[in-house]
Design a protein around this motif. Structure first.
Motif, PDB file in Angstrom:
ATOM      1  N   THR A 120     -31.817  14.478   9.443  1.00 23.58           N
ATOM      2  CA  THR A 120     -33.133  14.437  10.090  1.00 23.58           C
ATOM      3  C   THR A 120     -32.987  14.908  11.528  1.00 23.58           C
ATOM      4  N   VAL A 121     -33.831  15.841  11.964  1.00 21.31           N
ATOM      5  CA  VAL A 121     -33.824  16.327  13.338  1.00 21.31           C
ATOM      6  C   VAL A 121     -35.183  16.020  13.957  1.00 21.31           C
ATOM      7  N   LEU A 122     -35.182  15.259  15.032  1.00 21.06           N
ATOM      8  CA  LEU A 122     -36.404  14.979  15.776  1.00 21.06           C
ATOM      9  C   LEU A 122     -36.372  15.822  17.045  1.00 21.06           C
ATOM     10  N   ARG A 123     -37.119  16.934  17.031  1.00 22.07           N
ATOM     11  CA  ARG A 123     -37.179  17.818  18.188  1.00 22.07           C
ATOM     12  C   ARG A 123     -38.213  17.301  19.173  1.00 22.07           C
ATOM     13  N   GLY A 124     -38.006  17.618  20.449  1.00 29.00           N
ATOM     14  CA  GLY A 124     -38.931  17.166  21.477  1.00 29.00           C
ATOM     15  C   GLY A 124     -38.950  15.657  21.631  1.00 29.00           C
ATOM     16  N   THR A 125     -37.843  15.018  21.306  1.00 35.07           N
ATOM     17  CA  THR A 125     -37.762  13.555  21.301  1.00 35.07           C
ATOM     18  C   THR A 125     -36.460  13.112  21.952  1.00 35.07           C
ATOM     19  N   ALA A 126     -36.542  12.118  22.814  1.00 36.79           N
ATOM     20  CA  ALA A 126     -35.366  11.620  23.520  1.00 36.79           C
ATOM     21  C   ALA A 126     -35.233  10.113  23.326  1.00 36.79           C
ATOM     22  N   ALA A 127     -34.011   9.623  23.450  1.00 38.97           N
ATOM     23  CA  ALA A 127     -33.759   8.174  23.436  1.00 38.97           C
ATOM     24  C   ALA A 127     -33.925   7.656  24.858  1.00 38.97           C
ATOM     25  N   SER A 128     -34.853   6.754  25.044  1.00 37.17           N
ATOM     26  CA  SER A 128     -35.106   6.227  26.385  1.00 37.17           C
ATOM     27  C   SER A 128     -34.298   4.973  26.682  1.00 37.17           C
ATOM     28  N   SER A 129     -33.857   4.268  25.647  1.00 43.64           N
ATOM     29  CA  SER A 129     -33.051   3.064  25.864  1.00 43.64           C
ATOM     30  C   SER A 129     -32.310   2.719  24.586  1.00 43.64           C
ATOM     31  N   ALA A 130     -31.276   1.902  24.748  1.00 45.94           N
ATOM     32  CA  ALA A 130     -30.505   1.417  23.609  1.00 45.94           C
ATOM     33  C   ALA A 130     -30.164  -0.040  23.836  1.00 45.94           C
ATOM     34  N   ALA A 131     -30.282  -0.834  22.793  1.00 49.19           N
ATOM     35  CA  ALA A 131     -29.949  -2.255  22.876  1.00 49.19           C
ATOM     36  C   ALA A 131     -29.177  -2.640  21.626  1.00 49.19           C
ATOM     37  N   ARG A 132     -28.251  -3.598  21.778  1.00 51.50           N
ATOM     38  CA  ARG A 132     -27.491  -4.045  20.633  1.00 51.50           C
ATOM     39  C   ARG A 132     -28.371  -4.860  19.693  1.00 51.50           C
ATOM     40  N   ALA A 133     -28.222  -4.595  18.426  1.00 50.38           N
ATOM     41  CA  ALA A 133     -28.911  -5.356  17.385  1.00 50.38           C
ATOM     42  C   ALA A 133     -27.842  -5.806  16.403  1.00 50.38           C
ATOM     43  N   THR A 140     -34.877   3.102  21.412  1.00 48.13           N
ATOM     44  CA  THR A 140     -36.295   3.360  21.651  1.00 48.13           C
ATOM     45  C   THR A 140     -36.436   4.837  21.945  1.00 48.13           C
ATOM     46  N   ILE A 141     -37.317   5.504  21.220  1.00 56.82           N
ATOM     47  CA  ILE A 141     -37.467   6.950  21.390  1.00 56.82           C
ATOM     48  C   ILE A 141     -38.858   7.276  21.924  1.00 56.82           C
ATOM     49  N   LYS A 142     -38.929   8.390  22.657  1.00 58.29           N
ATOM     50  CA  LYS A 142     -40.206   8.825  23.216  1.00 58.29           C
ATOM     51  C   LYS A 142     -40.268  10.341  23.164  1.00 58.29           C
ATOM     52  N   GLY A 143     -41.481  10.868  23.257  1.00 55.68           N
ATOM     53  CA  GLY A 143     -41.680  12.309  23.195  1.00 55.68           C
ATOM     54  C   GLY A 143     -42.599  12.652  22.044  1.00 55.68           C
ATOM     55  N   ARG A 144     -42.251  13.708  21.316  1.00 53.40           N
ATOM     56  CA  ARG A 144     -43.072  14.103  20.175  1.00 53.40           C
ATOM     57  C   ARG A 144     -43.130  12.988  19.142  1.00 53.40           C
ATOM     58  N   ALA A 145     -42.020  12.261  18.961  1.00 59.21           N
ATOM     59  CA  ALA A 145     -41.993  11.076  18.111  1.00 59.21           C
ATOM     60  C   ALA A 145     -41.742   9.860  18.995  1.00 59.21           C
ATOM     61  N   THR A 146     -42.443   8.786  18.744  1.00 56.62           N
ATOM     62  CA  THR A 146     -42.239   7.530  19.471  1.00 56.62           C
ATOM     63  C   THR A 146     -41.972   6.427  18.464  1.00 56.62           C
ATOM     64  N   GLY A 147     -41.131   5.494  18.849  1.00 58.95           N
ATOM     65  CA  GLY A 147     -40.840   4.392  17.948  1.00 58.95           C
ATOM     66  C   GLY A 147     -39.445   3.859  18.162  1.00 58.95           C
ATOM     67  N   ARG A 148     -38.842   3.367  17.076  1.00 54.00           N
ATOM     68  CA  ARG A 148     -37.525   2.742  17.168  1.00 54.00           C
ATOM     69  C   ARG A 148     -36.639   3.212  16.017  1.00 54.00           C
ATOM     70  N   ILE A 149     -35.355   3.335  16.334  1.00 52.68           N
ATOM     71  CA  ILE A 149     -34.366   3.735  15.330  1.00 52.68           C
ATOM     72  C   ILE A 149     -33.241   2.713  15.351  1.00 52.68           C
ATOM     73  N   LEU A 150     -32.885   2.204  14.186  1.00 51.53           N
ATOM     74  CA  LEU A 150     -31.734   1.324  14.062  1.00 51.53           C
ATOM     75  C   LEU A 150     -30.574   2.160  13.546  1.00 51.53           C
ATOM     76  N   ALA A 151     -29.488   2.214  14.310  1.00 52.60           N
ATOM     77  CA  ALA A 151     -28.335   3.046  13.952  1.00 52.60           C
ATOM     78  C   ALA A 151     -27.072   2.189  13.951  1.00 52.60           C
ATOM     79  N   GLU A 152     -26.277   2.332  12.905  1.00 52.02           N
ATOM     80  CA  GLU A 152     -25.014   1.595  12.839  1.00 52.02           C
ATOM     81  C   GLU A 152     -24.009   2.129  13.859  1.00 52.02           C
TER      82      GLU A 152
END
Length: 378
Positions: A120-133, A140-152
């Motif tokens: 999956t490629v999210l263009r025009g989108t940046a990670a604005s912050s990262a927190a441990r889960a 937390t992502i912002k730009g063309r796509a906004t929302g949250r991504i959980l990554a191992e």
């Protein structure tokens, strides 16, 4: 709102990030998501690469993106150490001719390959912050796509000025303050790379898809805001007669822009459930020609480390920092040798700094972009 749970999130869609994503997708079954803050539409500084890049691209399973999309290099011209230029034609390179990359097309083609392999490629989108889960990361992502991504696991390939990597606890140690003033010129030129030394720096020029890209390399404290104007830039150019001749009679030039080009290394270059790659690990003086090759190679290695970790092993990660340190020491020796060949202006600050032993690396305070702020108008 976009939401996803993936095995690996790659931050940065340049050569390092796309190489990491491609390696994971080709050699594992992990779910991979790539974040790229641009849409691959803005101008990117091109780079001349050798044919040695091809085996790395082949390893990634990428259909050769070089012929037809980029300009074949006919060789190199260097006025370095004396005014009489030395010429080396690609015909005499054992590995064959290199290429003048159109970085927009090159980077975009690698991102397209990531999607073809199921990433999956999210263009025009940046990670604005990262927190441990737990043991994972929540982005937390912002730009063309906004929302949250959980990554191992994370692979950070967002460049030398990555504030995001700083947030993960990694600092950057700088070895110089090299800055590039870059302009794009509407003109045609012979398909050769030209390097020309000048009293307070050096010039790079090469053909590109948009004409000619010309860059003046000097230290940030040796340049003034006036150099970003037409008259100031012309006063620098007149010190380089070969570059002046190449650009004479050309069409309009873009307004010179300042880009960071300093040598730096990250410390550490990996941590718990994250690994750096490309310029986020180490960046080098453009004179070394290590940029794209280093980016792709470290992207591949970062992918291998992550795949091992996700499989419950960690052998490769244990040696990554020492491998990076060895590469940096080798680069410093090469850099000292290359700059040592130019002795005409040994009394000038730019050259005398490089003729001395490398200064002790020093931490960069805040964002690395601050280095260039005083020469960039608001």
């Amino acid at each position: 709102m976009y939401q996803a749970h993936v095995d690996v999130a790659v931050i940065g869609g340049g050569p390092a990030g796309t190489a990491a994503a491609l390696a994971l997708l080709r050699y594992s079954r992990h779910r991979v998501l790539l974040l790229e803050r641009t849409s691959y539409e803005e101008r990117r500084i091109g780079e001349t690469v050798s044919s040695g890049l091809r085996p790395l691209l082949s390893y990634l399973g990428v259909d050769d993106p070089l012929p037809g999309n980029h300009l074949r290099s006919a060789g190199r011209i260097a006025a370095w150490g004396h005014s009489q230029p030395a010429i080396r034609e690609s015909l005499f390179d054992a590995s064959g001719p290199g290429w003048h990359l159109d970085r927009r097309r090159f980077d975009a083609s690698l991102a397209d390959a990531v999607e073809r392999l199921g990433g999956t490629v999210l263009r025009g989108t940046a990670a604005s912050s990262a927190a441990r889960a737990g043991k994972a990361w929540e982005l937390t992502i912002k730009g063309r796509a906004t929302g949250r991504i959980l990554a191992e696991h994370l692979i950070v390939a967002s460049g030398a000025s990555s504030a995001f990597q700083t947030a993960l606890g990694s600092s950057r140690l700088a070895h110089d303050r090299l800055l590039a003033l870059v302009t794009f010129v509407e003109a045609t030129a012979a398909p050769t790379l030209l390097i020309e030394a000048a009293p307070d720096g050096w010039w790079y020029s090469a053909p590109s898809a948009d004409g000619i890209v010309a860059a003046y390399m000097t230290d940030a404290d040796l340049i003034s805001p006036k150099s970003l104007g037409a008259a100031g830039f012309a006063s620098l150019l007149v010190q380089a007669p070969l570059t002046t001749a190449r650009l004479s009679g050309s069409g309009p030039r873009s307004r010179p822009r300042a880009f960071l080009a300093f040598s730096q290394v990250a410390n550490p270059c990996l941590g718990e459930n994250w690994v750096g790659a490309g310029d986020a690990v180490a960046s080098f003086d453009p004179l070394s020609s290590l940029g794209i090759g280093h980016a792709v190679a470290t992207g591949i290695q970062a992918a291998r480390i992550v795949a091992e970790r996700l499989a419950g092993r960690g052998g490769l990660g244990a040696t990554y920092s020492s491998d990076v340190a060895l590469n940096v020491r080798t680069y410093q020796e090469q850099r000292r040798f290359l700059y040592g060949l130019e002795r005409r202006w040994s009394d000038r600050a730019f050259w005398s700094r490089r003729h001395r032993e490398p200064a002790l690396a020093r931490p960069l305070r805040g964002s690395a972009r601050d280095t260039a702020q005083f020469v960039l108008p608001a």
